[in-house]
Design a protein around this motif. Sequence first.
Motif, PDB file in Angstrom:
ATOM      1  N   VAL A  90      11.150 -12.268   3.282  1.00 39.16           N
ATOM      2  CA  VAL A  90      10.375 -11.025   3.281  1.00 39.16           C
ATOM      3  C   VAL A  90      11.145  -9.933   2.537  1.00 39.16           C
ATOM      4  O   VAL A  90      10.580  -9.209   1.721  1.00 39.16           O
ATOM      5  N   ASP A  91      12.457  -9.858   2.802  1.00 43.47           N
ATOM      6  CA  ASP A  91      13.285  -8.844   2.148  1.00 43.47           C
ATOM      7  C   ASP A  91      13.194  -8.936   0.628  1.00 43.47           C
ATOM      8  O   ASP A  91      13.177  -7.925  -0.064  1.00 43.47           O
ATOM      9  N   PHE A  94      10.368  -7.020  -1.204  1.00 40.45           N
ATOM     10  CA  PHE A  94      10.335  -5.559  -1.256  1.00 40.45           C
ATOM     11  C   PHE A  94      11.661  -4.987  -1.752  1.00 40.45           C
ATOM     12  O   PHE A  94      12.721  -5.577  -1.550  1.00 40.45           O
ATOM     13  N   GLY A  98      11.294   0.100   0.304  1.00 42.67           N
ATOM     14  CA  GLY A  98      10.041  -0.315   0.925  1.00 42.67           C
ATOM     15  C   GLY A  98       8.886  -0.515  -0.037  1.00 42.67           C
ATOM     16  O   GLY A  98       7.781  -0.849   0.374  1.00 42.67           O
ATOM     17  N   HIS A  99       9.130  -0.344  -1.331  1.00 44.10           N
ATOM     18  CA  HIS A  99       8.084  -0.633  -2.321  1.00 44.10           C
ATOM     19  C   HIS A  99       8.095  -2.121  -2.681  1.00 44.10           C
ATOM     20  O   HIS A  99       9.104  -2.788  -2.529  1.00 44.10           O
ATOM     21  N   TRP A 100       6.966  -2.610  -3.180  1.00 42.14           N
ATOM     22  CA  TRP A 100       6.928  -3.989  -3.653  1.00 42.14           C
ATOM     23  C   TRP A 100       7.947  -4.173  -4.775  1.00 42.14           C
ATOM     24  O   TRP A 100       8.076  -3.305  -5.637  1.00 42.14           O
ATOM     25  N   GLU A 102       7.773  -6.602  -7.035  1.00 36.29           N
ATOM     26  CA  GLU A 102       6.998  -6.984  -8.223  1.00 36.29           C
ATOM     27  C   GLU A 102       5.551  -6.552  -8.013  1.00 36.29           C
ATOM     28  O   GLU A 102       5.048  -6.644  -6.899  1.00 36.29           O
ATOM     29  N   PRO A 103       4.877  -6.124  -9.088  1.00 42.46           N
ATOM     30  CA  PRO A 103       3.462  -5.788  -8.916  1.00 42.46           C
ATOM     31  C   PRO A 103       2.642  -7.034  -8.552  1.00 42.46           C
ATOM     32  O   PRO A 103       2.975  -8.140  -8.985  1.00 42.46           O
ATOM     33  N   LEU A 104       1.614  -6.868  -7.757  1.00 43.67           N
ATOM     34  CA  LEU A 104       0.766  -7.998  -7.379  1.00 43.67           C
ATOM     35  C   LEU A 104      -0.276  -8.235  -8.462  1.00 43.67           C
ATOM     36  O   LEU A 104      -0.898  -7.290  -8.934  1.00 43.67           O
ATOM     37  N   ARG A 105      -0.466  -9.504  -8.794  1.00 37.38           N
ATOM     38  CA  ARG A 105      -1.485  -9.808  -9.797  1.00 37.38           C
ATOM     39  C   ARG A 105      -2.822 -10.075  -9.121  1.00 37.38           C
ATOM     40  O   ARG A 105      -2.850 -10.640  -8.026  1.00 37.38           O
ATOM     41  N   PRO A 106      -3.899  -9.667  -9.758  1.00 36.25           N
ATOM     42  CA  PRO A 106      -5.212  -9.956  -9.159  1.00 36.25           C
ATOM     43  C   PRO A 106      -5.488 -11.452  -9.203  1.00 36.25           C
ATOM     44  O   PRO A 106      -4.958 -12.161 -10.066  1.00 36.25           O
TER      45      PRO A 106
ATOM     46  N   THR B   6       5.511   3.174   3.917  1.00 34.95           N
ATOM     47  CA  THR B   6       5.976   2.476   2.721  1.00 34.95           C
ATOM     48  C   THR B   6       5.090   1.242   2.524  1.00 34.95           C
ATOM     49  O   THR B   6       4.335   0.856   3.417  1.00 34.95           O
ATOM     50  N   CYS B   7       5.240   0.599   1.369  1.00 34.61           N
ATOM     51  CA  CYS B   7       4.456  -0.618   1.106  1.00 34.61           C
ATOM     52  C   CYS B   7       4.771  -1.670   2.171  1.00 34.61           C
ATOM     53  O   CYS B   7       3.887  -2.356   2.669  1.00 34.61           O
ATOM     54  N   ARG B   8       6.043  -1.773   2.483  1.00 34.22           N
ATOM     55  CA  ARG B   8       6.445  -2.778   3.456  1.00 34.22           C
ATOM     56  C   ARG B   8       5.764  -2.533   4.802  1.00 34.22           C
ATOM     57  O   ARG B   8       5.267  -3.466   5.435  1.00 34.22           O
ATOM     58  N   GLU B   9       5.744  -1.269   5.220  1.00 38.71           N
ATOM     59  CA  GLU B   9       5.076  -0.939   6.481  1.00 38.71           C
ATOM     60  C   GLU B   9       3.565  -1.119   6.371  1.00 38.71           C
ATOM     61  O   GLU B   9       2.905  -1.600   7.297  1.00 38.71           O
ATOM     62  N   ARG B  38      -2.204   0.568  -5.450  1.00 39.75           N
ATOM     63  CA  ARG B  38      -2.989  -0.563  -5.939  1.00 39.75           C
ATOM     64  C   ARG B  38      -2.448  -1.903  -5.424  1.00 39.75           C
ATOM     65  O   ARG B  38      -3.208  -2.804  -5.109  1.00 39.75           O
ATOM     66  N   ASN B  39      -1.130  -2.018  -5.366  1.00 40.47           N
ATOM     67  CA  ASN B  39      -0.538  -3.272  -4.898  1.00 40.47           C
ATOM     68  C   ASN B  39      -0.955  -3.593  -3.474  1.00 40.47           C
ATOM     69  O   ASN B  39      -1.339  -4.715  -3.158  1.00 40.47           O
ATOM     70  N   GLN B  42      -4.563  -4.440  -3.170  1.00 40.19           N
ATOM     71  CA  GLN B  42      -4.714  -5.824  -3.621  1.00 40.19           C
ATOM     72  C   GLN B  42      -4.314  -6.792  -2.511  1.00 40.19           C
ATOM     73  O   GLN B  42      -5.011  -7.761  -2.224  1.00 40.19           O
ATOM     74  N   PHE B  43      -3.172  -6.510  -1.897  1.00 35.78           N
ATOM     75  CA  PHE B  43      -2.663  -7.366  -0.811  1.00 35.78           C
ATOM     76  C   PHE B  43      -3.685  -7.467   0.304  1.00 35.78           C
ATOM     77  O   PHE B  43      -4.009  -8.558   0.782  1.00 35.78           O
ATOM     78  N   GLN B  46      -6.577  -9.536  -0.668  1.00 40.75           N
ATOM     79  CA  GLN B  46      -6.222 -10.952  -0.796  1.00 40.75           C
ATOM     80  C   GLN B  46      -6.090 -11.633   0.572  1.00 40.75           C
ATOM     81  O   GLN B  46      -6.408 -12.812   0.714  1.00 40.75           O
TER      82      GLN B  46
END
Lengths: 188, 85
Positions: A90-91, A94, A98-100, A102-106, B6-9, B38-39, B42-43, B46
């Motif tokens: 999981v680590d 992110f 706390g941001h992703w 890598e960007p998520l692909r559609p 945050t995104c993780r949260e 957007r990420n 999307q998550f 999905q």
Amino acid sequence: MEALDARTWLADHGDYLFRVARRQLHSDELAEDAVQETLLAALSAQARYAGDASPRTWLTGILKHKIVDLIRRNVREVEIPRDEDGKEAVDSLFRQDGHWAEPLRPWGNPQAEAEMSQLRRVLDDCADRLKPVMAQVFSLREVAGMETEEICKELNITPTNCWVLLHRARLFMRACLELNGFSKAGAA
Amino acid sequence: MKWMATCREATELASRAMDERLPLSSRMALRLHLAICRNCAQFSAQLQEMRRLFREETAADDDAAGLAPEARQRIETELQKKLGS
């Protein structure tokens, strides 16, 4: 009412029951056990078949209970993962803030039968690669549609553990599907 | 909770929302985050798509492998034993 003929169950429904079980148990052996236990239980319960469901539906209902039984027996032998387990995975998804990472692909939108059957294989493969307990909790929830509360109770795990397992499984599954080309860029 | 997840949260909330109704404050935090990220939007989409696919495909016949011949034979033998008894 459709008559029950135990002699044709295995031939008519064996593969179907096996696939349903395989998808939730993630093990050929356990799935075979589930089919056998289901048919033996059905044999004993024939008298109670009311005929308001097709034999396949009736057998599938019995199978669902057997699957939970088998998972329950199986889970008892496995330590429920503590916080360390899967945390690294999981680590890595992110950044520190706390941001992703890598960007998520559609995802693509498979329509053709060939694409669908490829997607099914990828789904199964990814689910099989989860840790066993995680895979089983995930499948009880996402495939069988059991309520989380019911799953926790059946498997005797705390709601927090149950929820952590589910969340990690979902993160992993999503990443696995993307890695295996189930995204617009990869599927084209 | 901080004013902004945050995104993780947010992914934790989105996942939990698949299983139960979130408390109002979490629901607001999630909605706010999804509106601008957007990420995570999307998550969240999905996760729902994955559930739909899993529940749909189990219902139908498909081309996944069926029972192995040895297993079929073993089960047949067990059934015969019980039928005969």
